[in-house]
Design a protein around this motif. Structure first.
Motif, PDB file in Angstrom:
ATOM      1  N   LEU A 734      -5.941  -7.786   1.158  1.00 37.86           N
ATOM      2  CA  LEU A 734      -7.080  -8.523   0.620  1.00 37.86           C
ATOM      3  C   LEU A 734      -7.969  -9.011   1.762  1.00 37.86           C
ATOM      4  O   LEU A 734      -9.206  -8.911   1.695  1.00 37.86           O
ATOM      5  CB  LEU A 734      -6.591  -9.696  -0.225  1.00 37.86           C
ATOM      6  N   LEU A 735      -7.350  -9.546   2.842  1.00 41.84           N
ATOM      7  CA  LEU A 735      -8.139 -10.030   3.981  1.00 41.84           C
ATOM      8  C   LEU A 735      -8.866  -8.876   4.669  1.00 41.84           C
ATOM      9  O   LEU A 735     -10.030  -9.017   5.079  1.00 41.84           O
ATOM     10  CB  LEU A 735      -7.239 -10.761   4.972  1.00 41.84           C
ATOM     11  N   GLU A 736      -8.186  -7.711   4.786  1.00 44.85           N
ATOM     12  CA  GLU A 736      -8.847  -6.559   5.395  1.00 44.85           C
ATOM     13  C   GLU A 736     -10.060  -6.132   4.562  1.00 44.85           C
ATOM     14  O   GLU A 736     -11.121  -5.786   5.097  1.00 44.85           O
ATOM     15  CB  GLU A 736      -7.862  -5.401   5.516  1.00 44.85           C
ATOM     16  N   GLN A 737      -9.883  -6.140   3.230  1.00 46.71           N
ATOM     17  CA  GLN A 737     -11.003  -5.778   2.355  1.00 46.71           C
ATOM     18  C   GLN A 737     -12.152  -6.770   2.521  1.00 46.71           C
ATOM     19  O   GLN A 737     -13.325  -6.392   2.582  1.00 46.71           O
ATOM     20  CB  GLN A 737     -10.545  -5.761   0.895  1.00 46.71           C
ATOM     21  N   ALA A 738     -11.813  -8.053   2.630  1.00 47.22           N
ATOM     22  CA  ALA A 738     -12.843  -9.072   2.790  1.00 47.22           C
ATOM     23  C   ALA A 738     -13.591  -8.895   4.103  1.00 47.22           C
ATOM     24  O   ALA A 738     -14.805  -9.141   4.185  1.00 47.22           O
ATOM     25  CB  ALA A 738     -12.210 -10.460   2.698  1.00 47.22           C
ATOM     26  N   VAL A 831       4.146   4.300  -9.005  1.00 46.85           N
ATOM     27  CA  VAL A 831       2.729   4.215  -9.352  1.00 46.85           C
ATOM     28  C   VAL A 831       2.076   3.142  -8.496  1.00 46.85           C
ATOM     29  O   VAL A 831       2.683   2.084  -8.234  1.00 46.85           O
ATOM     30  CB  VAL A 831       2.543   3.886 -10.849  1.00 46.85           C
ATOM     31  N   VAL A 832       0.859   3.429  -8.047  1.00 43.85           N
ATOM     32  CA  VAL A 832       0.037   2.433  -7.370  1.00 43.85           C
ATOM     33  C   VAL A 832      -1.097   2.046  -8.312  1.00 43.85           C
ATOM     34  O   VAL A 832      -1.792   2.921  -8.842  1.00 43.85           O
ATOM     35  CB  VAL A 832      -0.539   2.976  -6.051  1.00 43.85           C
ATOM     36  N   LEU A 833      -1.311   0.762  -8.540  1.00 48.62           N
ATOM     37  CA  LEU A 833      -2.383   0.271  -9.408  1.00 48.62           C
ATOM     38  C   LEU A 833      -3.393  -0.495  -8.567  1.00 48.62           C
ATOM     39  O   LEU A 833      -3.047  -1.491  -7.923  1.00 48.62           O
ATOM     40  CB  LEU A 833      -1.824  -0.638 -10.501  1.00 48.62           C
ATOM     41  N   MET A 834      -4.625  -0.023  -8.580  1.00 48.28           N
ATOM     42  CA  MET A 834      -5.702  -0.723  -7.882  1.00 48.28           C
ATOM     43  C   MET A 834      -6.412  -1.629  -8.885  1.00 48.28           C
ATOM     44  O   MET A 834      -6.730  -1.188 -10.001  1.00 48.28           O
ATOM     45  CB  MET A 834      -6.681   0.299  -7.283  1.00 48.28           C
ATOM     46  N   PRO A 835      -6.692  -2.865  -8.559  1.00 47.35           N
ATOM     47  CA  PRO A 835      -7.365  -3.761  -9.516  1.00 47.35           C
ATOM     48  C   PRO A 835      -8.753  -3.277  -9.943  1.00 47.35           C
ATOM     49  O   PRO A 835      -9.311  -3.821 -10.902  1.00 47.35           O
ATOM     50  CB  PRO A 835      -7.452  -5.081  -8.747  1.00 47.35           C
ATOM     51  N   PRO A 857      -4.517  -4.068  -3.414  1.00 45.62           N
ATOM     52  CA  PRO A 857      -5.678  -4.963  -3.511  1.00 45.62           C
ATOM     53  C   PRO A 857      -6.875  -4.472  -2.722  1.00 45.62           C
ATOM     54  O   PRO A 857      -8.014  -4.754  -3.069  1.00 45.62           O
ATOM     55  CB  PRO A 857      -5.149  -6.285  -2.948  1.00 45.62           C
ATOM     56  N   GLY A 858      -6.651  -3.746  -1.618  1.00 44.90           N
ATOM     57  CA  GLY A 858      -7.757  -3.278  -0.798  1.00 44.90           C
ATOM     58  C   GLY A 858      -8.439  -2.073  -1.410  1.00 44.90           C
ATOM     59  O   GLY A 858      -7.904  -1.417  -2.310  1.00 44.90           O
ATOM     60  N   THR A 859      -9.617  -1.770  -0.883  1.00 44.65           N
ATOM     61  CA  THR A 859     -10.389  -0.640  -1.417  1.00 44.65           C
ATOM     62  C   THR A 859     -10.687   0.419  -0.363  1.00 44.65           C
ATOM     63  O   THR A 859     -11.308   1.424  -0.667  1.00 44.65           O
ATOM     64  CB  THR A 859     -11.719  -1.157  -1.999  1.00 44.65           C
ATOM     65  N   GLY A 860     -10.236   0.203   0.877  1.00 46.84           N
ATOM     66  CA  GLY A 860     -10.499   1.161   1.942  1.00 46.84           C
ATOM     67  C   GLY A 860      -9.392   2.188   2.075  1.00 46.84           C
ATOM     68  O   GLY A 860      -8.332   2.096   1.454  1.00 46.84           O
TER      69      GLY A 860
END
Length: 883
Positions: A734-738, A831-835, A857-860
């Protein structure tokens, strides 16, 4: 006094409208009385029943009115009159029963037999007098006679208040008193032999029992023509037979059939076409014999008179107004006033159907020849006044207001005696002064500016309207309606109690006057009665008296669907008042609005109080259908779903989840809706169906979509603390995404410093290289760009891991996705679930997964790889491998 006599005492226009409405009702209800009426009328007319089935209802009503004595029996009369009085005279029924103190259902229907002995003669006499004063003596007494016929035992005491004779109520027709035969259109020159021949030919054509065969009928007609060679009108029968037996009927070829004989044969052919309601054949005869028709029509008497009597209405029905006027001009002196009455009724119909030019042509012709018709002078004068008024109304409709005003003023001088006729002309003058082309233009507009303009226009005609109502009361429906709209608009703009009371009185009079008028069905068709009833409902609800709630619901249900779409402003105000009077009242009114107007009512109902939605499953169902319609504006759909979400919090059953999911999808597509949903989610109660983490992810996505970095930082902080103490890397990712989003570095550094020094890993187990299948779900086209890079990295260092990507984005059809993804998950190891997916899709997957799953949680790209490796470790039961 009998049924037919009481019925004939009603005005002709009212009777015809009642027949039409009754016939329509019989057909709609599939009443067993419908084929009985049709078959009896067919026998009386010697028509085939199929001919009547194809006939326009207006023409059928005329025939039924003429032959009512041969068709109707007491049960049918009861059915007709009960239906007619409940639909057209409800206010009179209610007023009489209220005056008596007799219990009823609010519409004039009795709850049990009346006990007039208990009522007492004094109160009965007072009730009779009050109803006569309020509705007119003739109209009231007609109703009393209907009651006596329906139940002589119960209503017997009414008889002492009635004259022995029946009053003439035919306001739109000739005066009574020996005029009944004169009103029938007939062939004056035909003898008894002629009528016998005509009846025999008709019986053969319709296949009546005992009728002559076709060749026998031909022999009869040919014999009559041969034996009366010098009697030219006998050739009418030749044409009539050919027209009925050999449609479409051509001019017979006979030796000596020339000149006037051909004209008589043409009259017979056209009479047959009219009888069969065969417009095509009629027009073919006219076009094929133009000169012959012209000569016959312009020469008084003979075949022209026959044509006028048997074919005028068919010509008008076919739109051949020039030919119809030619017949009127040529044959007026040879015809009775019934023919002029027929032409007037047709002109009225054309005027009402907005064929004003044609109506004017017919009326001007009729006005020019009116003095030549045979008939009672009183009837002629009455018809002349009606023709003059209708002609002035045509000029008014065409915008020739000054000429119309002059004609109305002239008519007013002739109508010196106060009464209904004079009141009608006064109302016409008021409409002209206000600048209206007809009364139908006086309806509530939507915008405030238009309402002010309508009020100003009605003020210009107010003096005439008030004069009409002062002279005739409920017998002046047009003026009463105009004053009702004016009073309502005054109250609407200024909202004072004194104005509200005046408006209630004015509107009540308008509803009573229009509902009790002989033209009640026309007021309903135009929607004017419905407009008045809407105003009455709004004013009644504005009292906010809880005692009016039940009556308000019943009142609204009586407003006909034909009233059309009401202005949004009035419906919204009515629903607001109804909501304050109780959820049940608002729900019932809203259900009726939705039922009558369908999706067009969505805008009206979007702001309905949530309690009303909770009270009506029908209403919730309708709003769900509209909200799901992509053709509706997105703002309207959002408001509908928001109302359903509020209701879903109280009703359960999955409605809240469905509505929130739809709101999330709309917000993802429209920034303006994203702002509204973000603000709405600040309310803890409203979002209580979502898990706190779900809700924070939705808020974070919306804030990021809108570029609100400050709000994103606050949401990241809240979400971070929920993820920090878990044994996964969600908080780190989450912090990396932020940081990728460029959020406040100081905030993110402070959060990173609070991370535990060591995280608990998954249970240790020997590493192995057995193949693993990982299903990755979530993200959109942005994440899809990383797919190949992620696969290459895994192939280099972890070739035993195979990954399948499903980037669901924000698709609204996630229900179909759910089933497909569950099937794929069953053959996967983890399974991996992305929000970044629809919240309800994520919830549905988590509930049905039977294999290990982890969150991303991340998107990268790096965050995606780490989440896949973590899922593989859980599938193996060992520690995660390094990326």
């Amino acid at each position: 006094m009998d049924w037919l006599g009481v019925w004939r005492a009603h005005p002709e226009e009212e009777r015809l409208q009642a027949w039409e409405a009754w016939l329509a009702w019989l057909r709609e209800e599939r009443s067993p009385a419908e084929p009985v009426v049709r078959d009896r009328l067919a026998r009386a007319l010697r028509f085939r029943p199929q001919t009547l089935e194809r006939m326009p209802r207006g023409r059928l009503a005329v025939l039924l009115d003429e032959r009512a004595g041969e068709v109707m029996d007491p049960p049918l009369w009861q059915m007709l009159l009960v239906r007619h009085y409940f639909s057209a005279h409800g206010e009179l029924l209610v007023a009489f029963l209220d005056a008596l103190g007799v219990p009823h259902d609010g519409r004039g229907g009795l709850k049990g037999p009346p006990d007039l002995a208990a009522v007492g003669e004094a109160r009965l006499g007072d009730a009779v007098a009050r109803v006569r004063d309020g509705f007119g003596r003739e109209r009231a007494d007609r109703y009393f006679r209907v009651l006596l016929l329906q139940d002589p035992e119960a209503w017997g005491p009414l008889a002492r208040f009635l004259d022995a004779r029946l009053e003439a109520g035919d306001a739109e027709g000739p005066p009574a008193g020996g005029a009944a035969d004169e009103r029938r259109v007939a062939l004056d020159e035909f003898t008894t032999l002629d009528r016998v021949v005509i009846d025999a030919v008709v019986a053969t054509a319709v296949g009546a029992e005992g009728a002559l065969g076709r060749e026998e009928a031909r022999d009869l007609v040919e014999t009559v023509a041969a034996l009366n060679a010098g009697r030219k009108r006998s050739w009418f029968h030749v044409g009539f037979l050919e027209g009925l037996l050999e449609p479409p009927g051509r001019m017979p070829e006979r030796e000596g059939l020339d000149g006037e004989r051909r004209a008589w044969a043409l009259a017979g052919l056209m009479a047959a076409a009219a009888r069969r309601d065969d417009r095509k054949a009629l027009e073919g005869l006219l076009d094929g014999h133009r000169e012959l028709f012209r000569e016959a029509a312009e020469r008084p008497g003979g075949p022209g008179a026959a044509l006028a009597n048997v074919a005028l209405e068919a010509l008008l029905e076919a739109g051949r107004f020039e030919e119809g006027c030619r017949l009127l001009r040529g044959q007026a002196g040879e015809s009775r006033l019934a023919l002029g009455e027929l032409a007037y009724q047709w002109a009225t119909r054309l005027w009402r159907e907005k064929q004003v030019g044609e109506a004017r042509l017919l009326l001007e012709t009729l006005q020019g020849v009116l003095g030549r018709f045979r008939g009672e002078e009183a009837w002629r004068r009455d018809l002349g006044l009606r023709v003059g008024r209708r002609l002035a109304q045509c000029l008014q409709a065409l915008g020739e207001l000054e000429e119309a005003r002059a004609r109305f003023e002239a008519l007013l001088a002739q109508e010196a005696r106060a009464g209904r006729r004079r009141a009608e002309v006064l109302a016409d003058l008021g409409l002209v002064a206000a600048g209206f082309r007809d009364l139908a233009e006086v309806r509530l507009p939507e915008g405030e500016g238009d309402r002010q303009a309508l009020r100003a226009a009605l003020e210009r005609g107010r003096e005439r309207f008030e004069q009409a109502v002062a002279e005739a009361g409920a017998e002046a429906p047009n003026a009463a309606y105009a004053l009702a709209v004016l009073a309502y608009l005054r109250w609407w703009e200024e909202d004072r109690e004194a104005q509200a009371q005046a408006a209630r009185q004015a509107v009540a009079l308008a509803v009573q006057a229009m509902g009790g008028s002989p033209s009640a069905e026309e007021y309903r068709r135009l929607g004017l009665l419905g407009q008045a009833q809407l105003m009455e409902a709004v004013l009644e609800a504005s009292t906010l008296d809880p005692g009016v709630a039940a009556g308000l619901r019943a009142h609204w249900e009586r407003i006909p669907a034909s009233a059309g779409r009401f202005p949004l402003a009035d419906l919204e105000r009515l629903l607001q008042y109804a909501g304050l009077l109780g959820a049940e009242t608002a729900a019932r009114i809203a259900e009726s609005v939705a039922r009558h107007h369908g999706a067009a009512a969505a805008e009206h109902l979007a702001g309905l109080p949530v309690e009303a939605l909770v009270a009506s499953e029908e209403l919730r169902g309708g709003m769900r259908r509209w909200a799901a319609d992509p053709s509706l504006p997105h703002d309207l759909r959002y408001r509908l779903w928001q109302g359903l979400a509020e209701a879903g919090r109280m009703t359960g059953g999955g409605l809240l989840e469905e509505a929130l999911d739809a709101l999330e999808g709309l917000a993802a597509e429209h920034d303006d809706l994203a702002r509204r949903l973000l603000a709405w989610l600040e309310d803890e109660d409203r979002a209580s169906c979502w898990e706190p983490e779900e809700r924070l992810w939705v808020q974070l996505r919306l804030a990021r979509q809108l570029g609100e970095d400050g709000r994103c930082g606050a949401l990241v902080q809240r979400l971070f603390y929920r993820l920090r103490d878990r044994p996964h890397e969600g908080a780190v990712e989450l912090l990396e995404q932020a940081r990728d989003w460029g959020l406040d570095p100081g905030l993110l550094d402070a959060l990173a410093a609070s991370l535990p020094r060591s995280e608990e890993e998954a249970p240790a187990a020997p590493a192995d290289s057995r193949p693993l299948r990982i299903l990755f779900v979530g993200g959109n086209e942005i994440q899809a760009r990383y797919d190949e890079a992620v696969r290459r990295r895994l192939a280099e260092r972890h070739p035993h891991i195979q990954v399948e990507f499903e980037h669901t984005g924000w698709r609204s059809n996630w229900g179909e996705d759910l089933e497909r993804l569950v099937r794929k998950a069953r053959v996967s190891d983890a399974v991996v679930l992305m929000p970044m997916m629809r919240t309800m899709l994520g919830r549905g997957l988590r509930a049905r997964l039977q294999v290990p799953w982890v969150s991303c949680p991340g998107t990268g790209r790096d965050a995606i790889v780490r989440s896949i490796l973590r899922a593989a470790a859980f599938a193996r039961g060992g520690p995660a491998e390094t990326a």
